[in-house]
Motif scaffolding. Structure first.
Motif, PDB file in Angstrom:
ATOM      1  N   GLU A 297       0.981  -1.187   0.040  1.00  0.00           N
ATOM      2  CA  GLU A 297      -0.050  -0.006   0.042  1.00  0.00           C
ATOM      3  C   GLU A 297       0.975   1.292  -0.004  1.00  0.00           C
ATOM      4  O   GLU A 297       0.488   2.233  -0.855  1.00  0.00           O
ATOM      5  CB  GLU A 297      -0.774  -0.169   1.219  1.00  0.00           C
ATOM      6  CG  GLU A 297      -2.093  -0.927   1.227  1.00  0.00           C
ATOM      7  CD  GLU A 297      -2.999  -0.780  -0.025  1.00  0.00           C
ATOM      8  OE1 GLU A 297      -3.084   0.629  -0.424  1.00  0.00           O
ATOM      9  OE2 GLU A 297      -3.689  -1.645  -0.561  1.00  0.00           O
ATOM     10  N   LEU A 298       1.966   1.098   0.822  1.00  0.00           N
ATOM     11  CA  LEU A 298       2.931   2.541   0.797  1.00  0.00           C
ATOM     12  C   LEU A 298       3.384   2.528  -0.501  1.00  0.00           C
ATOM     13  O   LEU A 298       3.836   3.911  -1.076  1.00  0.00           O
ATOM     14  CB  LEU A 298       3.838   2.350   1.991  1.00  0.00           C
ATOM     15  CG  LEU A 298       3.237   2.323   3.453  1.00  0.00           C
ATOM     16  CD1 LEU A 298       4.243   1.727   4.435  1.00  0.00           C
ATOM     17  CD2 LEU A 298       2.640   3.796   3.739  1.00  0.00           C
ATOM     18  N   LEU A 299       3.905   1.545  -1.147  1.00  0.00           N
ATOM     19  CA  LEU A 299       4.605   1.718  -2.496  1.00  0.00           C
ATOM     20  C   LEU A 299       3.319   2.188  -3.402  1.00  0.00           C
ATOM     21  O   LEU A 299       3.896   2.943  -4.281  1.00  0.00           O
ATOM     22  CB  LEU A 299       4.803   0.261  -3.009  1.00  0.00           C
ATOM     23  CG  LEU A 299       5.764   0.302  -4.149  1.00  0.00           C
ATOM     24  CD1 LEU A 299       7.035   0.726  -4.054  1.00  0.00           C
ATOM     25  CD2 LEU A 299       5.958  -1.095  -4.916  1.00  0.00           C
ATOM     26  N   ASN A 300       2.148   1.696  -3.371  1.00  0.00           N
ATOM     27  CA  ASN A 300       0.946   2.526  -4.209  1.00  0.00           C
ATOM     28  C   ASN A 300       0.838   3.655  -3.727  1.00  0.00           C
ATOM     29  O   ASN A 300       0.402   4.536  -4.835  1.00  0.00           O
ATOM     30  CB  ASN A 300      -0.238   1.703  -4.045  1.00  0.00           C
ATOM     31  CG  ASN A 300      -0.106   0.170  -4.638  1.00  0.00           C
ATOM     32  OD1 ASN A 300       0.609  -0.242  -5.422  1.00  0.00           O
ATOM     33  ND2 ASN A 300      -1.014  -0.608  -4.093  1.00  0.00           N
ATOM     34  N   LEU A 301       1.220   4.216  -3.017  1.00  0.00           N
ATOM     35  CA  LEU A 301       0.976   5.822  -2.374  1.00  0.00           C
ATOM     36  C   LEU A 301       2.210   6.459  -2.791  1.00  0.00           C
ATOM     37  O   LEU A 301       2.313   7.679  -2.517  1.00  0.00           O
ATOM     38  CB  LEU A 301       0.719   5.705  -0.877  1.00  0.00           C
ATOM     39  CG  LEU A 301      -0.408   5.303  -0.466  1.00  0.00           C
ATOM     40  CD1 LEU A 301      -0.611   5.398   0.992  1.00  0.00           C
ATOM     41  CD2 LEU A 301      -1.553   6.115  -1.123  1.00  0.00           C
ATOM     42  N   GLY A 302       3.075   5.982  -3.788  1.00  0.00           N
ATOM     43  CA  GLY A 302       4.388   6.385  -4.159  1.00  0.00           C
ATOM     44  C   GLY A 302       5.629   6.495  -3.141  1.00  0.00           C
ATOM     45  O   GLY A 302       6.412   7.283  -3.485  1.00  0.00           O
ATOM     46  N   MET A 303       5.373   5.924  -2.288  1.00  0.00           N
ATOM     47  CA  MET A 303       6.805   5.779  -1.315  1.00  0.00           C
ATOM     48  C   MET A 303       7.891   4.833  -1.929  1.00  0.00           C
ATOM     49  O   MET A 303       7.381   4.003  -2.768  1.00  0.00           O
ATOM     50  CB  MET A 303       6.452   5.481  -0.032  1.00  0.00           C
ATOM     51  CG  MET A 303       5.863   6.509   0.640  1.00  0.00           C
ATOM     52  SD  MET A 303       5.350   6.010   2.628  1.00  0.00           S
ATOM     53  CE  MET A 303       7.089   6.636   3.111  1.00  0.00           C
ATOM     54  N   LYS A 304       9.236   5.099  -1.650  1.00  0.00           N
ATOM     55  CA  LYS A 304      10.215   4.225  -2.080  1.00  0.00           C
ATOM     56  C   LYS A 304      10.559   3.256  -0.960  1.00  0.00           C
ATOM     57  O   LYS A 304      10.063   3.403   0.197  1.00  0.00           O
ATOM     58  CB  LYS A 304      11.543   5.192  -2.425  1.00  0.00           C
ATOM     59  CG  LYS A 304      11.420   6.187  -3.582  1.00  0.00           C
ATOM     60  CD  LYS A 304      12.535   6.741  -3.895  1.00  0.00           C
ATOM     61  CE  LYS A 304      12.550   7.962  -4.824  1.00  0.00           C
ATOM     62  NZ  LYS A 304      11.653   7.713  -6.039  1.00  0.00           N
ATOM     63  N   GLN A 305      11.175   2.158  -1.721  1.00  0.00           N
ATOM     64  CA  GLN A 305      11.179   0.997  -0.691  1.00  0.00           C
ATOM     65  C   GLN A 305      12.351   1.424   0.714  1.00  0.00           C
ATOM     66  O   GLN A 305      11.958   1.006   1.661  1.00  0.00           O
ATOM     67  CB  GLN A 305      12.092  -0.182  -1.368  1.00  0.00           C
ATOM     68  CG  GLN A 305      10.986  -0.792  -2.307  1.00  0.00           C
ATOM     69  CD  GLN A 305      11.694  -2.016  -2.980  1.00  0.00           C
ATOM     70  OE1 GLN A 305      12.771  -2.449  -2.374  1.00  0.00           O
ATOM     71  NE2 GLN A 305      11.305  -2.515  -4.087  1.00  0.00           N
ATOM     72  N   LYS A 306      13.270   2.376   0.419  1.00  0.00           N
ATOM     73  CA  LYS A 306      14.112   2.780   1.532  1.00  0.00           C
ATOM     74  C   LYS A 306      13.362   3.698   2.458  1.00  0.00           C
ATOM     75  O   LYS A 306      13.303   3.509   3.914  1.00  0.00           O
ATOM     76  CB  LYS A 306      14.944   3.685   0.874  1.00  0.00           C
ATOM     77  CG  LYS A 306      16.088   4.084   1.944  1.00  0.00           C
ATOM     78  CD  LYS A 306      16.880   3.142   2.664  1.00  0.00           C
ATOM     79  CE  LYS A 306      17.892   3.458   3.570  1.00  0.00           C
ATOM     80  NZ  LYS A 306      18.248   2.472   4.597  1.00  0.00           N
ATOM     81  N   GLU A 307      12.285   4.353   2.057  1.00  0.00           N
ATOM     82  CA  GLU A 307      11.403   5.252   2.795  1.00  0.00           C
ATOM     83  C   GLU A 307      10.425   4.264   3.859  1.00  0.00           C
ATOM     84  O   GLU A 307      10.281   4.527   4.794  1.00  0.00           O
ATOM     85  CB  GLU A 307      10.610   6.111   2.088  1.00  0.00           C
ATOM     86  CG  GLU A 307      11.100   7.243   1.456  1.00  0.00           C
ATOM     87  CD  GLU A 307      10.113   8.189   0.488  1.00  0.00           C
ATOM     88  OE1 GLU A 307      10.554   9.392   0.429  1.00  0.00           O
ATOM     89  OE2 GLU A 307       9.619   7.509  -0.393  1.00  0.00           O
ATOM     90  N   ILE A 308       9.987   3.296   3.184  1.00  0.00           N
ATOM     91  CA  ILE A 308       9.121   2.273   3.575  1.00  0.00           C
ATOM     92  C   ILE A 308       9.769   1.620   4.552  1.00  0.00           C
ATOM     93  O   ILE A 308       9.410   1.484   6.040  1.00  0.00           O
ATOM     94  CB  ILE A 308       8.492   1.319   2.660  1.00  0.00           C
ATOM     95  CG1 ILE A 308       7.604   1.957   1.640  1.00  0.00           C
ATOM     96  CG2 ILE A 308       7.658   0.183   3.256  1.00  0.00           C
ATOM     97  CD1 ILE A 308       7.165   1.265   0.430  1.00  0.00           C
ATOM     98  N   SER A 309      10.907   1.214   4.435  1.00  0.00           N
ATOM     99  CA  SER A 309      11.928   0.610   5.326  1.00  0.00           C
ATOM    100  C   SER A 309      12.055   1.172   6.616  1.00  0.00           C
ATOM    101  O   SER A 309      11.990   0.776   7.727  1.00  0.00           O
ATOM    102  CB  SER A 309      13.234  -0.165   4.668  1.00  0.00           C
ATOM    103  OG  SER A 309      14.134   0.849   4.713  1.00  0.00           O
TER     104      SER A 309
END
Length: 128
Positions: A23-35
């Protein structure tokens, strides 16, 4: 035999993280930000997104909607660390009321059908 809380740790929480990362990726976040947001490694995020980890449970529409709301609140910075933990535990409790943990426990540990160790929707123990 594993206790039901171990099923939560091995299957439920990773599935929540997987859906949350997607969901966070779908909202435009990058993997590093999600981590950084989820306090997990970037390779873990990659595995969650690619279904190499945390894909063992299919959540119902209601839980999926709660995860979407959670992701949006995370992206918008509305939650501190305590709020994140609280939301994960709320999701965990919701999932347990649907007997998901009992079904996984029976499937993964060959528990007899009449077992009531998880107590199904009567479970009233904290998310670990």
């Amino acid at each position: 035999m594993r206790p039901p809380c171990e099923i939560v740790v091995w299957y439920v929480i990773p599935s929540i993280r997987s859906e949350l990362a997607k969901e966070l990726l779908n909202l435009g976040m990058k993997q590093k930000e999600i981590s950084e947001l989820l306090d997990i490694t970037q390779p873990a995020v990659s595995q969650y997104i690619s279904d190499k980890r945390g894909h063992g449970i299919k959540f119902n529409d209601e839980v999926q909607e709660l995860i979407k709301e959670f992701a949006l609140d995370l992206k918008e910075g509305k939650l501190n660390q305590s709020g994140i933990i609280s939301r994960i535990c709320d999701l965990c409790r919701r999932i347990k009321t649907e007997d998901v943990v009992c079904q996984l426990h029976k499937e993964k540990d060959n528990i007899p059908v009449n077992c009531n160790a998880c107590m199904g929707s009567q479970a009233d123990h904290e998310c670990h």
